[in-house]
Enzyme design. Structure first.
Site, PDB file in Angstrom:
ATOM      1  N   ARG A 161       1.857  -6.128 -36.744  1.00  0.00           N
ATOM      2  CA  ARG A 161       0.856  -6.918 -35.610  1.00  0.00           C
ATOM      3  C   ARG A 161       1.263  -8.385 -35.713  1.00  0.00           C
ATOM      4  O   ARG A 161       0.457  -9.151 -35.003  1.00  0.00           O
ATOM      5  CB  ARG A 161      -0.386  -6.565 -35.668  1.00  0.00           C
ATOM      6  CG  ARG A 161      -0.816  -5.222 -35.388  1.00  0.00           C
ATOM      7  CD  ARG A 161      -0.669  -4.808 -33.973  1.00  0.00           C
ATOM      8  NE  ARG A 161      -1.405  -3.589 -33.548  1.00  0.00           N
ATOM      9  CZ  ARG A 161      -0.575  -2.433 -33.827  1.00  0.00           C
ATOM     10  NH1 ARG A 161       0.597  -2.301 -34.201  1.00  0.00           N
ATOM     11  NH2 ARG A 161      -1.269  -1.077 -33.461  1.00  0.00           N
ATOM     12  N   SER A 237      -7.495  -1.787 -29.909  1.00  0.00           N
ATOM     13  CA  SER A 237      -7.875  -2.079 -31.368  1.00  0.00           C
ATOM     14  C   SER A 237      -8.520  -3.366 -31.324  1.00  0.00           C
ATOM     15  O   SER A 237      -7.696  -4.242 -31.276  1.00  0.00           O
ATOM     16  CB  SER A 237      -7.068  -1.635 -32.441  1.00  0.00           C
ATOM     17  OG  SER A 237      -6.354  -0.399 -32.299  1.00  0.00           O
ATOM     18  N   GLU A 336      -8.160  -8.400 -34.005  1.00  0.00           N
ATOM     19  CA  GLU A 336      -6.764  -8.152 -33.436  1.00  0.00           C
ATOM     20  C   GLU A 336      -6.170  -8.933 -32.043  1.00  0.00           C
ATOM     21  O   GLU A 336      -5.298  -9.524 -31.885  1.00  0.00           O
ATOM     22  CB  GLU A 336      -6.263  -6.777 -33.194  1.00  0.00           C
ATOM     23  CG  GLU A 336      -5.082  -6.466 -33.301  1.00  0.00           C
ATOM     24  CD  GLU A 336      -4.322  -5.545 -32.227  1.00  0.00           C
ATOM     25  OE1 GLU A 336      -3.333  -5.258 -32.376  1.00  0.00           O
ATOM     26  OE2 GLU A 336      -4.961  -5.458 -31.445  1.00  0.00           O
TER      27      GLU A 336
END
Ligand code: EPU
Length: 344
Positions: A161, A237, A336
């Site tokens: 990520r 998420s 995130e």
């Protein structure tokens, strides 16, 4: 170039939360990207780059500078599996097209909302695939100078990520196009257990079948945008899966009485599903704090359930989750989505 003022940003995000952009411009070409960046520079305004808005929390105050909405279009494919896509193309439409053309490498990334330009920024990943594995290069503009550069994948600093675009060089670039290197006629990837199980006893599913299976799994978790699914008004998420040392992972079993799920990362380090930690910290799916809450299908997604939800309410819940997981397990959950206008 058309600069608008005080444009509401909530409709440009999947969460549908947040205030306005002081200035807002849409760019359909690299020239327009450059013009907008130089306009902002001449006024010493900060620039925020808006793509698909699917991984974004805008503060209730909005953004005080220029929001540059990247809407460049165009896809070019060559015989050898190379695909060049403009940043404003819809990601899932690209995946669908590549799957139909028999190009393997991104089929597990089906159903991810957002645009092409966002994929290298957060190194999008799902069901055993990370987009960095198929990115050959990224074309990006330096916002301060208006100059374009082609960055090889090796220069993008990809990890889970993460890329230079959202870490060491955060805010410096606008992605204008991405070159993917796919595998013509290649087999689909079937690594993720949940996906593999669906093909139990059935040899060699096609790319299209794997795409369909991913879409079904995602829909079951409300990780697919659908206007009739209130759980999908989220940013996917909300926390990254934390990467922890083995002893910390082992301690989770002592605290909870059950072994925690784990994915191997490197010797001594494991990734633990944040959703599992949130569950075990005592949060329930579907739990609400006024108009915001936890998805009733997945504890990792925070949802705007309607009724004038604010970013403040959402962030308060996020902080509450972080605090309880920290208190119970000593593990820090990192948010995130990109957060904008929170005084960063
Ligand atoms: N789990 C729970 N409670 C839940 C949901 C899941 O305890 O409500 C536990 C289960 O043990 C489950 C495990 O968490 O086995 C993993 O769940 P899941 O397979 O849904 O994956 P995830 O780790 O929660 C990650 C990505 C997703 C990606 C999926 C599939 C991150 C932060 N998230 O989620 O990406 O689609 O894997 O590969 O890495 C996103 O980034 O926005 C995103 C949706």
């Amino acid at each position: 170039m058309n600069i608008q003022e005080n444009v509401p940003l909530a409709p440009h995000t999947t969460l549908r939360i947040g205030g306005p952009a002081r200035y807002y411009a849409t760019a359909l070409s690299e020239e327009e990207l450059r013009d907008a960046a130089l306009w902002a520079r001449s006024r010493s305004l900060p620039v925020f780059v808006l793509g698909g808005g699917s991984n974004l929390v805008i503060s209730d105050d909005g953004f005080p500078g220029l929001v540059l909405h990247v809407r460049l279009r165009g896809i070019e494919a060559t015989q050898d599996g190379r695909v060049v896509a403009a940043a404003g193309e819809d990601w899932d439409a690209l995946v669908s097209r590549c799957v139909a053309a028999g190009l393997a490498g991104i089929e597990c990334l089906s159903g991810i909302p957002g645009s092409v330009g966002g994929t290298p920024v957060q190194n999008v990943g799902a069901y055993g695939q990370e987009v960095s594995a198929t990115i050959r290069s990224v074309r990006a503009m330096d916002i301060a100078t208006g100059e374009f550069r082609n960055l090889a994948a090796s220069e993008c600093g990809f990890s889970y990520r993460t890329s230079i675009f959202n870490s060491s060089e955060r805010g410096r670039h606008v992605v204008s196009s991405v070159t993917y290197e796919l595998d013509p006629g290649g087999a689909p990837r079937l690594d993720y257990k949940e996906l593999k199980d669906r093909f139990e006893g059935r040899p060699a599913p096609s790319l299209a079948e794997v795409r369909e299976a991913v879409l079904t799994v995602r829909a079951g978790k409300s990780m697919l945008l659908a206007s009739d699914d209130p759980n999908s008004r989220s940013a996917g998420s909300f926390f990254k899966n934390p990467i922890v040392r083995e002893p910390l992972w082992a301690a989770l079993e002592k605290t909870t009485g059950v072994p925690a799920p784990r994915y191997a990362v490197s010797p001594g380090l494991v990734k633990v599903p944040a959703a599992w930690l949130i569950d075990r910290a005592g949060f329930q799916r579907g739990e609400r704090r006024g108009p915001v809450g936890i998805s009733s299908r997945h504890t990792l997604a925070l949802v705007n359930f309607g009724g004038n939800a604010t970013a403040a309410q959402l962030m308060k819940l996020a902080v509450e989750i972080q605090a309880r997981v920290m208190k119970r397990f000593g593990i820090e959950l990192e948010m995130e989505p990109v957060r904008v206008g929170f005084g960063e």
